[in-house]
Design a protein around this motif. Structure first.
Motif, PDB file in Angstrom:
ATOM      1  N   ASN A  12      -0.872   4.706  -0.871  1.00 47.41           N
ATOM      2  CA  ASN A  12      -2.070   4.718  -0.369  1.00 47.41           C
ATOM      3  C   ASN A  12      -1.829   4.520   1.198  1.00 47.41           C
ATOM      4  OD1 ASN A  12      -4.879   4.064   0.380  1.00 47.41           O
ATOM      5  ND2 ASN A  12      -5.135   2.879  -1.273  1.00 47.41           N
ATOM      6  N   THR A  20      -5.975  -3.656  11.279  1.00 48.47           N
ATOM      7  CA  THR A  20      -6.587  -4.942  11.154  1.00 48.47           C
ATOM      8  C   THR A  20      -5.365  -5.961  11.797  1.00 48.47           C
ATOM      9  OG1 THR A  20      -7.765  -4.191   9.256  1.00 48.47           O
ATOM     10  CG2 THR A  20      -7.293  -6.472   9.373  1.00 48.47           C
ATOM     11  N   ILE A  36      -9.187  -6.644   4.325  1.00 48.14           N
ATOM     12  CA  ILE A  36      -7.716  -6.436   4.480  1.00 48.14           C
ATOM     13  C   ILE A  36      -7.316  -7.893   5.284  1.00 48.14           C
ATOM     14  CG2 ILE A  36      -5.815  -5.381   5.630  1.00 48.14           C
ATOM     15  CD1 ILE A  36      -7.260  -2.718   4.852  1.00 48.14           C
ATOM     16  N   GLN A  49      -4.764   1.252   7.687  1.00 50.29           N
ATOM     17  CA  GLN A  49      -6.106   0.016   7.983  1.00 50.29           C
ATOM     18  C   GLN A  49      -5.512  -1.158   8.204  1.00 50.29           C
ATOM     19  OE1 GLN A  49      -9.026   0.415   4.805  1.00 50.29           O
ATOM     20  NE2 GLN A  49      -9.749   2.474   5.466  1.00 50.29           N
ATOM     21  N   ALA A  50      -4.467  -1.480   7.192  1.00 54.03           N
ATOM     22  CA  ALA A  50      -3.847  -2.791   7.399  1.00 54.03           C
ATOM     23  C   ALA A  50      -3.040  -3.033   8.810  1.00 54.03           C
ATOM     24  CB  ALA A  50      -2.667  -2.900   6.369  1.00 54.03           C
ATOM     25  N   ASN A  52     -10.677  -4.235   9.208  1.00 53.63           N
ATOM     26  CA  ASN A  52     -11.161  -4.311   8.169  1.00 53.63           C
ATOM     27  C   ASN A  52     -11.141  -5.672   7.598  1.00 53.63           C
ATOM     28  OD1 ASN A  52     -11.189  -4.605   5.023  1.00 53.63           O
ATOM     29  ND2 ASN A  52     -10.882  -2.305   4.886  1.00 53.63           N
ATOM     30  N   THR A  94      -6.597  -5.422  -3.745  1.00 52.34           N
ATOM     31  CA  THR A  94      -7.895  -4.990  -3.344  1.00 52.34           C
ATOM     32  C   THR A  94      -8.171  -5.787  -2.069  1.00 52.34           C
ATOM     33  OG1 THR A  94      -8.572  -7.037  -4.683  1.00 52.34           O
ATOM     34  CG2 THR A  94      -8.782  -4.706  -5.689  1.00 52.34           C
ATOM     35  N   ALA A  95      -9.067  -5.227  -1.228  1.00 53.23           N
ATOM     36  CA  ALA A  95      -9.183  -5.535  -0.088  1.00 53.23           C
ATOM     37  C   ALA A  95     -10.810  -5.271   0.464  1.00 53.23           C
ATOM     38  CB  ALA A  95      -8.410  -5.215   1.252  1.00 53.23           C
ATOM     39  N   TYR A 142       0.722  -1.155  -0.140  1.00 50.51           N
ATOM     40  CA  TYR A 142      -0.233   0.092   0.141  1.00 50.51           C
ATOM     41  C   TYR A 142       0.765   1.197   0.061  1.00 50.51           C
ATOM     42  CZ  TYR A 142      -4.100  -3.058   1.020  1.00 50.51           C
ATOM     43  OH  TYR A 142      -5.110  -3.856   0.947  1.00 50.51           O
ATOM     44  N   THR A 144      -4.048   5.660   3.678  1.00 53.19           N
ATOM     45  CA  THR A 144      -5.133   5.206   4.308  1.00 53.19           C
ATOM     46  C   THR A 144      -5.307   3.621   4.379  1.00 53.19           C
ATOM     47  OG1 THR A 144      -6.401   7.239   3.742  1.00 53.19           O
ATOM     48  CG2 THR A 144      -7.506   5.585   4.573  1.00 53.19           C
ATOM     49  N   LYS A 145      -5.069   3.124   3.394  1.00 52.71           N
ATOM     50  CA  LYS A 145      -5.256   1.491   3.412  1.00 52.71           C
ATOM     51  C   LYS A 145      -3.861   1.023   4.335  1.00 52.71           C
ATOM     52  CE  LYS A 145      -8.702   0.062   1.304  1.00 52.71           C
ATOM     53  NZ  LYS A 145      -8.535  -0.828  -0.220  1.00 52.71           N
TER      54      LYS A 145
END
Length: 463
Positions: A95, A105, A243, A101-102, A240, A462-463, A90, A97-98
């Motif tokens: 990215n 998670t 993810i 989030q990872a 998420n 993609t997640a 990411y 933000t992702k």
């Protein structure tokens, strides 16, 4: 294409893109190797204290408990490598933000895995020891060791995963320092609980869990401070599911590395008890400790390779992926061959580190070192291949290598002991590694050849 990605990357990622490939590799590999070797000291220091103060029955007990503990540690590697790979990918895609989030998670996965393991071990741990042939003192000691890890499972998983996530947050030096601090705590407590208080294997387990609790507290706190580039807060701490599924898929191959070791150790324990005695299991434990230091070095190289390779994959730089993998392969081969030579030149001195002077234990251990570890460097290459495929988002191939590493052992373990007895048990792993390497090395070579002449085009994860 490269210029476009470089211009769009945040400052912490351009350091990966602009530095030479070797400097970038060593920037991550050196702290990763140090962290892995320090982590290995948890096991080795336990073995030294147990061998000197408890004897071969204690070594047999801890070795029979290790397949179970290895599965817990493997879950930490699953979360750390799977989530860490996504974070780097990411970041390579710019990215943020992702990536954040990872990370959140991954912390959630640690908690979930810990609770599931606690429930499972409470039900089946004693049966797993008995299935390996454990009886008498080794069985009692092994149960005492596992009982502590049952309630501390979440911390064992966290202590394996969190330093990897800190490393992928572009703080490899802090990750290494944290692991070193945990090892120092473990060594001090081993001395107190085993040597001074005579608490046996239970004391060894408590020492390790306390050290892992310390690592967990500091590491989680780090991600909520300004030192973290992916700083979390209550507002951004969201689990998420998509993810999580992707992280588990990527990290499962790393878990299988530990499943492989746990399974192979359990089968060896059973066979050594059948064709030999608890002395042979104790000798196998010492051989395992000595092999662990090289294997964790190789794992450190592979783990250090992962952030830049995943980043290059996310950014579309195929040539850099190939160059990084070749450099890592050379290091793993050179250190592996050197380790084999060292073990064969000084076997008695190394065995004495774990022995209280038992001549039967020393004789069996030296024999095991020479038969069991002569192809040890191939283990490093196989581990490197699995991490490589995981780093470039080819989880199926990574999982296939890790699962194959376990399955290929079975015919050797079934047939060789029937023909050669105890020596057949010792020879099963190196001979099967030669076979698997003949399959895996061409597979990796074909993949990197495809990346030699042109950069790759990578779709969004993609997640």
């Amino acid at each position: 294409m490269q210029e476009k990605f470089t211009q769009s990357l945040p400052q912490q990622d351009t350091t990966i893109d602009n530095k030479s490939i070797s400097k970038t590799f060593w920037r991550y590999a050196i702290p990763s190797v140090a962290a892995m070797l320090v982590n290995g000291l948890y096991q080795v220091i336990d073995g030294i204290f147990v061998g000197h103060f408890i004897g071969f029955e204690g070594l047999a007990g801890i070795n029979m408990a290790w397949p179970i503990i290895g599965l817990i540690a493997g879950l930490g590697l699953l979360v750390g490598m799977g989530t860490g790979s996504l974070i780097s990918i990411y970041k390579g895609e710019d990215n943020h933000t992702k990536a954040q989030q990872a990370l959140a998670t991954g912390l959630g996965l640690i908690a979930i895995a810990g609770l599931l393991v606690m429930a499972a071990l409470a039900l089946i741990a004693p049966s797993l020891l008995i299935a390996q042939g454990a009886t008498g003192a080794p069985l009692a000691m092994g149960r005492a060791y596992i009982d502590v890890f049952t309630w501390g499972a979440v911390f064992t998983i966290a202590a394996g995963a969190l330093p990897m996530l800190i490393r992928n947050d572009d703080s490899p030096n802090f990750s290494t320092a944290l692991m070193m601090a945990g090892a120092i705590v473990n060594i001090i407590l081993d001395y107190i609980f085993i040597a001074q208080l005579d608490m046996g294997l239970r004391g060894a387990a408590i020492a390790t869990i306390i050290a892992q609790i310390s690592i967990t507290i500091v590491a989680v706190g780090y991600f909520f401070t300004g030192y973290s580039k992916l700083r979390l807060s209550l507002g951004t701490f969201k689990f998420n599911a998509g993810i999580a599924a992707n992280a588990v898929s990527l990290g499962t191959s790393s878990l299988f590395m530990y499943v492989y070791f746990s399974f192979i150790i359990a089968v060896h324990n059973k066979l050594f008890m059948h064709y030999g005695s608890a002395v042979h299991v104790g000798a196998f434990a010492i051989v395992g400790y000595l092999m662990t230091m090289y294997y964790l070095l190789a794992e450190g190289i592979a783990s250090g390779m992962q952030p830049p390779v995943s980043y290059y994959y996310g950014a579309g730089h195929g040539r850099k992926i190939r160059a990084t993998l070749l450099l890592a392969s050379k290091v793993v081969m050179l250190t592996g061959i050197t380790s084999v030579l060292f073990l064969n030149l000084f076997p008695n001195a190394l065995v004495s580190l774990f022995s209280n002077g038992d001549p039967a234990l020393a004789t069996e251990t030296v024999n095991g070192l020479r038969l069991h570890l002569f192809a040890m460097f191939l283990d490093g290459l196989i581990a490197l291949a699995s991490v490589y495929f995981m780093s470039v988002n080819q989880g199926a191939k990574a999982l296939g290598i890790s699962a194959g590493n376990m399955l290929v052992q079975l015919p050797f373990l079934y047939l060789l002991p029937q023909w050669l007895g105890v020596d057949g048990v010792w020879l099963s792993v190196p001979l099967s590694n030669i076979l698997l390497a003949a399959i895996v090395i061409p597979l990796v070579w074909k993949d990197i050849q495809n990346k030699q002449h042109s950069d790759i085009t990578v779709g969004a994860v993609t997640a």
